[in-house]
Design a protein around this motif. Sequence first.
Motif, short mmCIF file in Angstrom:
data_model
loop_
_atom_site.label_atom_id
_atom_site.label_comp_id
_atom_site.label_asym_id
_atom_site.label_seq_id
_atom_site.Cartn_x
_atom_site.Cartn_y
_atom_site.Cartn_z
N HIS A 1 -8.96 9.13 -1.46
CA HIS A 1 -8.95 8.46 -0.11
C HIS A 1 -7.91 9.10 0.88
N SER B 1 -1.19 -0.90 -4.42
CA SER B 1 -2.43 -0.01 -4.37
C SER B 1 -1.88 1.22 -3.88
N ALA C 1 0.87 -0.98 -0.06
CA ALA C 1 0.06 -0.09 -0.12
C ALA C 1 0.91 1.18 0.09
N TYR D 1 -2.92 4.85 -2.91
CA TYR D 1 -3.81 5.67 -2.24
C TYR D 1 -3.37 7.22 -2.20
N GLU D 2 -4.39 8.12 -2.96
CA GLU D 2 -4.05 9.53 -2.87
C GLU D 2 -5.25 10.32 -2.47
N TYR D 3 -4.78 11.20 -1.36
CA TYR D 3 -5.81 12.14 -0.77
C TYR D 3 -6.70 12.91 -1.87
N LYS E 1 -13.32 7.44 1.99
CA LYS E 1 -13.48 7.93 0.81
C LYS E 1 -14.23 9.26 0.85
N ARG F 1 -5.07 2.28 -8.65
CA ARG F 1 -5.26 3.73 -7.98
C ARG F 1 -6.32 4.17 -7.41
N HIS F 2 -6.33 4.61 -6.45
CA HIS F 2 -7.40 4.91 -5.36
C HIS F 2 -7.28 6.46 -4.81
N VAL G 1 0.76 4.96 0.41
CA VAL G 1 0.03 6.07 0.73
C VAL G 1 0.43 7.42 0.28
N PHE H 1 -9.06 4.21 5.53
CA PHE H 1 -9.21 5.32 4.68
C PHE H 1 -10.83 5.77 4.64
N ASP I 1 3.48 10.50 1.57
CA ASP I 1 2.49 11.55 1.40
C ASP I 1 2.87 12.95 2.01
#
Length: 448
Positions: free
Chosen positions: A138, A37, A14, A39-41, A154, A134-135, A16, A152, A172
């Motif tokens: 999150h 995976s 993951a 995860y992008e804010y 959404k 890509r998410h 982040v 996380f 991050d």
Amino acid sequence: MSIQNGHTKHLNVAVVGGGLVGSLEALFLARRGHRVSLYEYREDIRKTPHVRGRSINLALSVRGRRALRDVGLEDIMIKEHGIPMRARMIHRPDGSTYSIPYDTRTNQCIYSVGRNYLNAVLLKESENYKNVTRHFNHKLLEANLPKGELKFVKMDTKETVSVDADLIVGTDGAFSAVRRAMLKQPLFDFSQQYIEHGYLELCIPPNCQGGFQMPPNYLHIWPRGNFMMIALPNQDCSWTVTLFMPFKNFKGIDSESKLLEFFEKYFPDSIPLIGEKKLIDDYFGGSPSPLITIKCRPYHVSDKAIIIGDAAHAVVPFYGQGMNAGFEDCTILNNLFQKHKDDLTQILAEFSNTRWQDAFAICDLAMYNYIEMRDLVTRPSYRIRKALDDLIYWISPDLWVPLYNSVTFSTMPYSQCVKNRQWQNKVLAIIIFAAGVFAFILLCWARR
């Protein structure tokens, strides 16, 4: 992959924090066969406009280029998008200019690249790997790093998502949520320092013909002692102009007349380039942003989590090494994955034990370079020292590499760059002392 009981295991990783470093690290891990995976804010940067206050272009140099080369993306950035900057163009208060080449011996240069474009290229490349997902939108709520557990939310649906990972990679940024979780671990050292100077972005638009208003192959600098302004070229022939100065100075410029008076005194040649109305609109349309340096260690938690890039070592932007240092983290991690055959215990521990010294060094070098850019470049002593450095470098490139060249145009560890400079200072001091003694002896002999 990791080897367990003679069997190959693909790791669930993951990452982040998308951004530049996160997207690049995802590519490195995917190329090794791991399931990643991301995860992008924020939203997908390819679908959103530029966020004001966040620099839209960056200086790409050798360390960053090497990382991009390793994932097959160097050529597209350099040949199709990068604008070479071969020297500093110094603007005097009277409007006259002179240039200071970065590398007179081999003519190496740095490249101005667009942040959004580079991020888009990295994300697009990740779409070529089926083992990368890509998410976006999150936000990290909770992290149990020793167990590899993340939670996380959404941002669009407010749904919570729980994630279990073999490895968590925190990319991050300076205000990292992953690093904040690390603060709960024993023996984790952390320090942050805000400097008294902030920055505000302005813009020089293209000319009437759609071309550059200034010579494009330079990093333009207006050094003014306690503050400065710089400009980097963009692909659309505009310039990203950044004003760096103490917050108290920003606060004192609270009217249009004061702003124009300030620019007429210190940056008169920039006013017709920017335009009075645009200058006023850009200046009062935003607010100065702070600059922070962050040092911490160790960068890992057991064999489960690690932080890299700004999350591990945020630097002020004055050496143009923030992105390059983060990209170099990815290169180093990839080499350690190869060296230790994906054994996370050894990989993460060695990264922490070796990288911190170089990270601390570039943090300090970046602070020094601000003083150099805003003040020292205008002094005769600086130009004499640079001439000496360039001369000795030309005569003996294997023995003598100037500080800027070692930081920007080599992959010499940052801490070694500092030691190299300290050694050079001692050598020059001895030479100057010996020359003084010799001159004194000659003077005494001539008077006999």
